[in-house]
Design a protein around this motif. Structure first.
Motif, mmCIF file in Angstrom:
data_model
loop_
_atom_site.group_PDB
_atom_site.id
_atom_site.type_symbol
_atom_site.label_atom_id
_atom_site.label_comp_id
_atom_site.label_asym_id
_atom_site.label_seq_id
_atom_site.Cartn_x
_atom_site.Cartn_y
_atom_site.Cartn_z
ATOM 1 N N LEU A 43 0.863 -1.179 0.000
ATOM 2 C CA LEU A 43 0.000 0.000 0.000
ATOM 3 C C LEU A 43 0.895 1.223 0.000
ATOM 4 C CD1 LEU A 43 -2.901 -0.558 2.574
ATOM 5 C CD2 LEU A 43 -3.035 -0.458 0.088
ATOM 6 N N LEU A 44 0.577 2.150 -0.898
ATOM 7 C CA LEU A 44 1.283 3.420 -0.971
ATOM 8 C C LEU A 44 0.353 4.504 -0.452
ATOM 9 C CD1 LEU A 44 3.691 5.168 -1.895
ATOM 10 C CD2 LEU A 44 2.602 5.267 -4.162
ATOM 11 N N LYS A 45 0.797 5.195 0.583
ATOM 12 C CA LYS A 45 0.010 6.283 1.166
ATOM 13 C C LYS A 45 0.200 7.528 0.311
ATOM 14 C CE LYS A 45 -0.528 8.899 5.428
ATOM 15 N NZ LYS A 45 -0.010 9.092 6.789
ATOM 16 N N ILE A 46 -0.903 8.004 -0.269
ATOM 17 C CA ILE A 46 -0.856 9.211 -1.083
ATOM 18 C C ILE A 46 -1.012 10.435 -0.191
ATOM 19 C CG2 ILE A 46 -1.922 10.459 -3.007
ATOM 20 C CD1 ILE A 46 -0.571 7.698 -3.701
ATOM 21 N N ASP A 47 -2.034 10.395 0.656
ATOM 22 C CA ASP A 47 -2.289 11.431 1.657
ATOM 23 C C ASP A 47 -3.165 10.796 2.728
ATOM 24 O OD1 ASP A 47 -4.906 11.413 0.570
ATOM 25 O OD2 ASP A 47 -4.545 13.208 -0.631
ATOM 26 N N ARG A 48 -3.751 11.600 3.592
ATOM 27 C CA ARG A 48 -4.597 11.042 4.660
ATOM 28 C C ARG A 48 -5.791 10.276 4.114
ATOM 29 N NH1 ARG A 48 -6.158 15.991 6.778
ATOM 30 N NH2 ARG A 48 -8.090 14.951 7.257
ATOM 31 N N LYS A 49 -6.246 10.621 2.916
ATOM 32 C CA LYS A 49 -7.503 10.069 2.411
ATOM 33 C C LYS A 49 -7.369 9.036 1.300
ATOM 34 C CE LYS A 49 -10.140 14.186 3.569
ATOM 35 N NZ LYS A 49 -11.071 15.188 3.076
ATOM 36 N N LYS A 50 -6.208 8.908 0.685
ATOM 37 C CA LYS A 50 -6.079 8.013 -0.471
ATOM 38 C C LYS A 50 -4.905 7.056 -0.341
ATOM 39 C CE LYS A 50 -6.600 11.611 -3.365
ATOM 40 N NZ LYS A 50 -7.041 12.337 -2.222
ATOM 41 N N ARG A 51 -5.112 5.848 -0.908
ATOM 42 C CA ARG A 51 -4.072 4.821 -0.958
ATOM 43 C C ARG A 51 -4.043 4.216 -2.360
ATOM 44 N NH1 ARG A 51 -3.770 7.084 3.175
ATOM 45 N NH2 ARG A 51 -3.519 6.272 5.256
ATOM 46 N N VAL A 52 -2.885 3.706 -2.724
ATOM 47 C CA VAL A 52 -2.718 2.944 -3.963
ATOM 48 C C VAL A 52 -2.276 1.547 -3.574
ATOM 49 C CG1 VAL A 52 -1.316 2.668 -6.060
ATOM 50 C CG2 VAL A 52 -2.166 4.924 -5.429
ATOM 51 N N MET A 53 -2.924 0.540 -4.151
ATOM 52 C CA MET A 53 -2.533 -0.848 -3.959
ATOM 53 C C MET A 53 -1.682 -1.247 -5.170
ATOM 54 S SD MET A 53 -4.814 -4.299 -3.416
ATOM 55 C CE MET A 53 -5.985 -3.393 -2.451
ATOM 56 N N LEU A 54 -0.497 -1.780 -4.900
ATOM 57 C CA LEU A 54 0.409 -2.133 -5.976
ATOM 58 C C LEU A 54 1.287 -3.314 -5.597
ATOM 59 C CD1 LEU A 54 3.453 0.263 -6.043
ATOM 60 C CD2 LEU A 54 1.747 0.409 -4.273
ATOM 61 N N CYS A 55 1.869 -3.936 -6.588
ATOM 62 C CA CYS A 55 2.889 -4.957 -6.380
ATOM 63 C C CYS A 55 4.210 -4.376 -6.841
ATOM 64 C CB CYS A 55 2.599 -6.213 -7.200
ATOM 65 S SG CYS A 55 1.417 -7.325 -6.451
ATOM 66 N N ILE A 56 5.262 -4.740 -6.119
ATOM 67 C CA ILE A 56 6.610 -4.365 -6.519
ATOM 68 C C ILE A 56 7.427 -5.652 -6.562
ATOM 69 C CG2 ILE A 56 8.620 -2.937 -6.059
ATOM 70 C CD1 ILE A 56 6.820 -1.210 -4.253
ATOM 71 N N ASP A 57 7.901 -5.982 -7.748
ATOM 72 C CA ASP A 57 8.640 -7.228 -7.938
ATOM 73 C C ASP A 57 9.988 -6.945 -8.577
ATOM 74 O OD1 ASP A 57 6.558 -9.282 -7.191
ATOM 75 O OD2 ASP A 57 5.481 -8.204 -8.767
ATOM 76 N N GLU A 58 10.990 -7.646 -8.096
ATOM 77 C CA GLU A 58 12.326 -7.529 -8.662
ATOM 78 C C GLU A 58 12.544 -8.702 -9.610
ATOM 79 O OE1 GLU A 58 16.793 -6.561 -7.034
ATOM 80 O OE2 GLU A 58 15.151 -6.805 -5.629
ATOM 81 N N ASP A 59 12.946 -8.408 -10.828
ATOM 82 C CA ASP A 59 13.225 -9.429 -11.831
ATOM 83 C C ASP A 59 14.715 -9.384 -12.149
ATOM 84 O OD1 ASP A 59 13.521 -11.036 -14.047
ATOM 85 O OD2 ASP A 59 11.759 -10.254 -15.089
ATOM 86 N N PRO A 60 15.514 -10.202 -11.447
ATOM 87 C CA PRO A 60 16.959 -10.145 -11.639
ATOM 88 C C PRO A 60 17.405 -10.654 -13.017
ATOM 89 C CG PRO A 60 16.381 -11.906 -10.115
ATOM 90 C CD PRO A 60 15.121 -11.159 -10.422
ATOM 91 N N ILE A 61 16.613 -11.500 -13.626
ATOM 92 C CA ILE A 61 16.983 -12.034 -14.942
ATOM 93 C C ILE A 61 17.025 -10.919 -15.982
ATOM 94 C CG2 ILE A 61 16.254 -13.561 -16.821
ATOM 95 C CD1 ILE A 61 15.192 -15.453 -14.621
ATOM 96 N N PHE A 62 16.013 -10.042 -15.965
ATOM 97 C CA PHE A 62 15.954 -8.942 -16.925
ATOM 98 C C PHE A 62 16.442 -7.622 -16.327
ATOM 99 C CE2 PHE A 62 12.838 -11.991 -18.557
ATOM 100 C CZ PHE A 62 13.327 -12.147 -19.844
#
Length: 127
Positions: free
Chosen positions: A66-85
Motif C-alpha cells: 500500500l502506498l500512502k498518497i495522503d490522509r484520504k487516499k491509498r494505492v494498492m500495488l505490487c513491486i517485484d524484482e526481476d533479476p533475470i531482466f
C-alpha cells in the motif's frame, strides 16, 4: 536497475474518477515511490507498507504493498524484482479511499489468489 510501471484497467478507471489535482498527487507519489525504491531497494517506509497476506501456497510470498498518497487516499500495488531482466516491476492495481482499505484488500486478495490456490490444490491432487 531498469524500472517498468504497469497499470491495470481498474487502476486507470479509479485514477480517471479523480479530479486533476488528486490525479497529479497520485502520479507524483508513485514517481517518488519508484525513485525511492530505485535508490533504496524494496523496503517499507512511512509511505510504503507491505501487506502480509497468507497465500495458502507454500513458498509463495506476496509482493503486495500500500502506498500512502495522503490522509484520504491509498494505492494498492505490487513491486517485484526481476533479476533475470534487471528490472523492478511496479504493477498498479487500485486507488481508493483510506477508509476502504479492508474491503479493497479482501476483494483483491480473493480474486488474485483464487486462481493460485486452485492451481496449488490441483497439483497436490495429482501427486
Amino acid at each position: 536497475m531498469e524500472t517498468l510501471i504497469e497499470s491495470t484497467k481498474r487502476f486507470e478507471k479509479d485514477l480517471n474518477k479523480l479530479n486533476s489535482f488528486d490525479k497529479n498527487k497520485v502520479v507524483k507519489a508513485i514517481n517518488n515511490c519508484v525513485n525511492w525504491v530505485g535508490e533504496n531497494g524494496i523496503y517499507s517506509s512511512d509511505k510504503l507498507s507491505r501487506l502480509k497476506i497468507h497465500s495458502h501456497i507454500e513458498g509463495y510470498e506476496s509482493s503486495l504493498y500500500l502506498l500512502k498518497i495522503d490522509r484520504k487516499k491509498r494505492v494498492m500495488l505490487c513491486i517485484d524484482e526481476d533479476p533475470i531482466f534487471g528490472q523492478i516491476i511496479f504493477t498498479l492495481f487500485r486507488v481508493f479511499p483510506a477508509d476502504k482499505i479492508e474491503e479493497n484488500i479482501k476483494g483483491f486478495v480473493e480474486s488474485m489468489y483464487q486462481r493460485l490456490r486452485e492451481e496449488s490444490e490441483e497439483a497436490q491432487l495429482i501427486t
